[in-house]
Design a protein around this motif. Structure first.
Motif, PDB file in Angstrom:
ATOM      1  N   ASP A 190      62.230 -63.268  69.616  1.00 55.94           N
ATOM      2  CA  ASP A 190      61.213 -63.670  70.583  1.00 55.94           C
ATOM      3  C   ASP A 190      60.183 -64.547  69.866  1.00 55.94           C
ATOM      4  O   ASP A 190      59.453 -64.070  68.986  1.00 55.94           O
ATOM      5  N   ALA A 191      60.115 -65.828  70.207  1.00 55.48           N
ATOM      6  CA  ALA A 191      59.212 -66.765  69.534  1.00 55.48           C
ATOM      7  C   ALA A 191      57.754 -66.364  69.714  1.00 55.48           C
ATOM      8  O   ALA A 191      56.951 -66.436  68.775  1.00 55.48           O
ATOM      9  N   ARG A 192      57.398 -65.949  70.923  1.00 56.82           N
ATOM     10  CA  ARG A 192      56.016 -65.570  71.184  1.00 56.82           C
ATOM     11  C   ARG A 192      55.600 -64.382  70.327  1.00 56.82           C
ATOM     12  O   ARG A 192      54.518 -64.374  69.728  1.00 56.82           O
ATOM     13  N   ARG A 193      56.473 -63.397  70.254  1.00 53.98           N
ATOM     14  CA  ARG A 193      56.164 -62.212  69.445  1.00 53.98           C
ATOM     15  C   ARG A 193      56.055 -62.580  67.968  1.00 53.98           C
ATOM     16  O   ARG A 193      55.180 -62.084  67.249  1.00 53.98           O
ATOM     17  N   LEU A 194      56.933 -63.458  67.504  1.00 49.40           N
ATOM     18  CA  LEU A 194      56.910 -63.883  66.101  1.00 49.40           C
ATOM     19  C   LEU A 194      55.582 -64.550  65.765  1.00 49.40           C
ATOM     20  O   LEU A 194      54.924 -64.204  64.766  1.00 49.40           O
ATOM     21  N   LEU A 195      55.175 -65.504  66.585  1.00 48.42           N
ATOM     22  CA  LEU A 195      53.948 -66.259  66.297  1.00 48.42           C
ATOM     23  C   LEU A 195      52.706 -65.389  66.432  1.00 48.42           C
ATOM     24  O   LEU A 195      51.759 -65.522  65.646  1.00 48.42           O
ATOM     25  N   ASN A 196      52.700 -64.495  67.414  1.00 48.88           N
ATOM     26  CA  ASN A 196      51.562 -63.579  67.555  1.00 48.88           C
ATOM     27  C   ASN A 196      51.444 -62.664  66.342  1.00 48.88           C
ATOM     28  O   ASN A 196      50.341 -62.410  65.836  1.00 48.88           O
ATOM     29  N   LEU A 197      52.597 -62.169  65.869  1.00 49.29           N
ATOM     30  CA  LEU A 197      52.585 -61.271  64.709  1.00 49.29           C
ATOM     31  C   LEU A 197      52.184 -62.027  63.448  1.00 49.29           C
ATOM     32  O   LEU A 197      51.433 -61.499  62.609  1.00 49.29           O
ATOM     33  N   LEU A 198      52.631 -63.248  63.322  1.00 45.72           N
ATOM     34  CA  LEU A 198      52.237 -64.066  62.174  1.00 45.72           C
ATOM     35  C   LEU A 198      50.721 -64.290  62.169  1.00 45.72           C
ATOM     36  O   LEU A 198      50.061 -64.121  61.131  1.00 45.72           O
ATOM     37  N   GLU A 199      50.175 -64.624  63.327  1.00 45.33           N
ATOM     38  CA  GLU A 199      48.740 -64.882  63.418  1.00 45.33           C
ATOM     39  C   GLU A 199      47.931 -63.620  63.116  1.00 45.33           C
ATOM     40  O   GLU A 199      46.938 -63.665  62.381  1.00 45.33           O
ATOM     41  N   LEU A 200      48.377 -62.483  63.663  1.00 53.29           N
ATOM     42  CA  LEU A 200      47.674 -61.219  63.412  1.00 53.29           C
ATOM     43  C   LEU A 200      47.749 -60.829  61.937  1.00 53.29           C
ATOM     44  O   LEU A 200      46.770 -60.314  61.368  1.00 53.29           O
ATOM     45  N   SER A 201      48.886 -61.083  61.314  1.00 53.85           N
ATOM     46  CA  SER A 201      49.054 -60.742  59.897  1.00 53.85           C
ATOM     47  C   SER A 201      48.151 -61.605  59.024  1.00 53.85           C
ATOM     48  O   SER A 201      47.562 -61.122  58.049  1.00 53.85           O
ATOM     49  N   ILE A 202      48.045 -62.886  59.381  1.00 53.35           N
ATOM     50  CA  ILE A 202      47.168 -63.792  58.625  1.00 53.35           C
ATOM     51  C   ILE A 202      45.711 -63.349  58.758  1.00 53.35           C
ATOM     52  O   ILE A 202      44.947 -63.343  57.777  1.00 53.35           O
ATOM     53  N   GLU A 203      45.318 -62.955  59.962  1.00 52.62           N
ATOM     54  CA  GLU A 203      43.938 -62.505  60.185  1.00 52.62           C
ATOM     55  C   GLU A 203      43.653 -61.200  59.442  1.00 52.62           C
ATOM     56  O   GLU A 203      42.527 -60.956  58.999  1.00 52.62           O
ATOM     57  N   ALA A 204      44.690 -60.356  59.308  1.00 52.18           N
ATOM     58  CA  ALA A 204      44.490 -59.053  58.652  1.00 52.18           C
ATOM     59  C   ALA A 204      44.533 -59.141  57.134  1.00 52.18           C
ATOM     60  O   ALA A 204      44.037 -58.253  56.435  1.00 52.18           O
ATOM     61  N   ALA A 205      45.119 -60.202  56.599  1.00 49.84           N
ATOM     62  CA  ALA A 205      45.287 -60.332  55.147  1.00 49.84           C
ATOM     63  C   ALA A 205      43.963 -60.694  54.465  1.00 49.84           C
ATOM     64  O   ALA A 205      43.147 -61.426  55.011  1.00 49.84           O
ATOM     65  N   LYS A 206      43.795 -60.164  53.272  1.00 49.55           N
ATOM     66  CA  LYS A 206      42.624 -60.503  52.464  1.00 49.55           C
ATOM     67  C   LYS A 206      43.038 -61.510  51.391  1.00 49.55           C
ATOM     68  O   LYS A 206      44.004 -61.273  50.659  1.00 49.55           O
ATOM     69  N   PRO A 207      42.349 -62.636  51.295  1.00 45.48           N
ATOM     70  CA  PRO A 207      42.708 -63.629  50.269  1.00 45.48           C
ATOM     71  C   PRO A 207      42.662 -63.029  48.870  1.00 45.48           C
ATOM     72  O   PRO A 207      41.821 -62.167  48.569  1.00 45.48           O
ATOM     73  N   ASN A 208      43.599 -63.445  48.021  1.00 46.21           N
ATOM     74  CA  ASN A 208      43.603 -62.944  46.642  1.00 46.21           C
ATOM     75  C   ASN A 208      42.563 -63.685  45.804  1.00 46.21           C
ATOM     76  O   ASN A 208      41.746 -64.443  46.339  1.00 46.21           O
ATOM     77  N   ALA A 209      42.620 -63.499  44.503  1.00 43.35           N
ATOM     78  CA  ALA A 209      41.589 -64.048  43.611  1.00 43.35           C
ATOM     79  C   ALA A 209      41.498 -65.568  43.676  1.00 43.35           C
ATOM     80  O   ALA A 209      40.429 -66.147  43.448  1.00 43.35           O
ATOM     81  N   VAL A 210      42.610 -66.219  43.990  1.00 44.34           N
ATOM     82  CA  VAL A 210      42.580 -67.691  44.043  1.00 44.34           C
ATOM     83  C   VAL A 210      42.494 -68.203  45.482  1.00 44.34           C
ATOM     84  O   VAL A 210      42.720 -69.382  45.749  1.00 44.34           O
ATOM     85  N   GLY A 211      42.159 -67.296  46.406  1.00 44.34           N
ATOM     86  CA  GLY A 211      41.959 -67.694  47.798  1.00 44.34           C
ATOM     87  C   GLY A 211      43.235 -67.843  48.608  1.00 44.34           C
ATOM     88  O   GLY A 211      43.215 -68.409  49.713  1.00 44.34           O
ATOM     89  N   GLU A 212      44.331 -67.343  48.078  1.00 38.77           N
ATOM     90  CA  GLU A 212      45.621 -67.454  48.779  1.00 38.77           C
ATOM     91  C   GLU A 212      45.836 -66.254  49.694  1.00 38.77           C
ATOM     92  O   GLU A 212      45.580 -65.113  49.316  1.00 38.77           O
ATOM     93  N   ILE A 213      46.288 -66.528  50.913  1.00 34.66           N
ATOM     94  CA  ILE A 213      46.604 -65.460  51.870  1.00 34.66           C
ATOM     95  C   ILE A 213      48.098 -65.160  51.763  1.00 34.66           C
ATOM     96  O   ILE A 213      48.932 -66.019  52.091  1.00 34.66           O
ATOM     97  N   GLU A 214      48.426 -63.976  51.280  1.00 31.64           N
ATOM     98  CA  GLU A 214      49.818 -63.603  51.061  1.00 31.64           C
ATOM     99  C   GLU A 214      50.333 -62.758  52.229  1.00 31.64           C
ATOM    100  O   GLU A 214      49.713 -61.760  52.605  1.00 31.64           O
ATOM    101  N   ILE A 215      51.466 -63.183  52.772  1.00 32.09           N
ATOM    102  CA  ILE A 215      52.107 -62.426  53.856  1.00 32.09           C
ATOM    103  C   ILE A 215      53.316 -61.695  53.285  1.00 32.09           C
ATOM    104  O   ILE A 215      54.260 -62.325  52.781  1.00 32.09           O
ATOM    105  N   THR A 216      53.276 -60.367  53.347  1.00 36.74           N
ATOM    106  CA  THR A 216      54.361 -59.541  52.820  1.00 36.74           C
ATOM    107  C   THR A 216      54.926 -58.664  53.939  1.00 36.74           C
ATOM    108  O   THR A 216      54.299 -58.487  54.989  1.00 36.74           O
TER     109      THR A 216
END
Length: 423
Positions: A190-216
């Motif tokens: 489901d494309a909509r579910r994929l993109l919504n989950l990606l966006e939520l994961s990015i918003e929930a992630a905390k940038p690391n020491a070099v400002g990179e947002i890691e999605i795991t």
């Protein structure tokens, strides 16, 4: 300023930007030809959520520059349909998109027939349910039905790359997709579910020491907070998955069978429904190749009623894997099917006199049961006599398969009946 969701921001601007559905959108695909010819017929778009039904409808309409009206079957009534048709009568060929058209009642669907037939509106209906069951047959006959498929892995990966590279919000961020297994798994095509989950994961992630947002995968799983099981107990998916389960059993694949069983259990299916289908499979697909299979399946139903769920899943698994591993024969199933076909063709053939029930003196005087020979009077328990009605003598209905048990039956039948039934 309110920002639209990622799935909305990435909505394709032309039909050639749509991801997936290559059977319809390839160079020679039917939708590509529609856009080139600017000819759009009435159609039903049938497919799971998030595969582009609404997007395709809008883009097809835009390609023809025709008026485009939308209705949702959840909220619209017959009055709304008639108002759209009235407005469309001033601009023939208006494209009317109805989302979730399977939710329309028969009267609502009937209200569309005349307008669709006369071309006042071009209907594009979207549905997640099988149109054969849920859409008026008269409406289907006036429309083309196109099946849309869940997005494939490569389609989903393309969407992720497109989001990171082209989205006005995400391309400004330093995002690194370290793992994508859970993004793909939870999306369920489901494309909509994929993109919504990606966006939520990015918003929930905390940038690391070099400002990179890691999605795991761990992050995505925490954000999702739910299992990716798409299963509608009353819809098309319900019938597709029970079909997959039974066909896996018939194909002697216990691994696939127990997977589809797990899909049904995780989707909340009634365990008694599953058990009933296992009983049918035991008789239809295993049959006399292993008569114990029917006993196991029947006991499975009883056990489910005794212990319920969740422990009932163990019993269902035992029965499922037992049936899948059993030798297979549909000889009994084929026999009754052939017999019923003969009955329908030949009608009510009279019962031979010697097989009739001589329950009164008059019937005895008429010769009922006169020539009947009692098999148990013979030491072997068998005496050759005719049991078929006139006209069907020697007609073979039960044809044993080449498995050990039914081959034993075959030897006995050959010994008793000789060449009578061509055994």
């Amino acid at each position: 300023m309110v920002v639209a969701p990622l799935s909305e921001r990435l909505r394709p601007k032309t039909i050639f930007e749509v991801v997936g559905q290559q059977h319809l959108l390839s160079k020679n695909g039917v939708f590509t030809r529609m856009v080139e010819s600017k000819t759009i017929p009435s159609m039903i778009l049938w497919g799971p959520p998030g595969v582009g039904k609404t997007t395709l409808a809008r883009l097809l309409a835009e390609s023809t520059k025709r008026p485009f009206k939308t209705l949702s079957a959840v909220s619209a009534g017959v009055k709304d349909v008639r108002e759209v048709i009235k407005d469309a009568s001033y601009a023939y060929g208006t494209i009317l998109f109805i989302d979730e058209i399977h939710r329309f009642s028969k009267s609502q669907q009937d209200a569309l027939l005349n307008a669709v037939e006369k071309g006042i509106v071009v209907l594009i209906g979207a549905t997640t349910e099988n149109p054969s069951f849920e859409v008026n047959s008269a409406l289907i006959s006036r429309s083309q039905v196109y099946c849309l498929e869940p997005l494939k892995k490569e389609d989903l990966l393309l969407l992720i790359d497109r989001a990171l590279e082209k989205d006005v919000v995400l391309k400004k961020k330093n995002i690194s997709i370290k793992e994508n297994n859970d993004l793909l798994r939870y999306s369920g095509g489901d494309a909509r579910r994929l993109l919504n989950l990606l966006e939520l994961s990015i918003e929930a992630a905390k940038p690391n020491a070099v400002g990179e947002i890691e999605i795991t995968d761990q992050l995505v799983s925490l954000v999702a907070q739910q299992k990716a099981v798409r299963y509608d107990k009353k819809g098309e998916n319900h019938y597709d998955i029970i079909s997959a389960l039974i066909k896996s059993i018939r194909g002697s694949d216990p691994n696939a069978a127990v997977y589809w069983l797990a899909r049904m259990i995780e989707g909340g299916e009634d365990p008694k429904f599953i058990a009933r289908r296992l009983i049918i499979s035991a008789a239809e697909d295993v049959g006399n190749a292993n008569p114990t299979a029917l006993i196991v399946a029947n006991n499975c139903m009883q056990a489910i009623q005794y212990i319920g769920m969740p422990e009932g899943r163990i019993v269902l698994s035992q029965a499922t894997t037992y049936l899948a591993c059993s030798p297979k024969s549909n000889a009994a199933y084929a026999a009754i099917g052939k017999a019923q076909k003969i009955v329908k063709h030949t009608g009510d053939l009279p019962v031979p006199l010697h097989l009739r029930n001589a329950s009164t003196q008059l019937l005895k005087e008429l010769g009922y049961a006169d020539a009947y020979i009692y098999p148990h009077d013979d030491p072997q328990g068998f005496i050759s006599q005719e049991y078929m009605p006139e006209g069907l003598e020697g007609e073979p209905l039960f044809i044993p398969k080449k498995n050990s048990r039914e081959q034993e039956m075959l030897k006995r039948l050959q010994l008793m009946w000789g060449k009578k039934y061509n055994y």
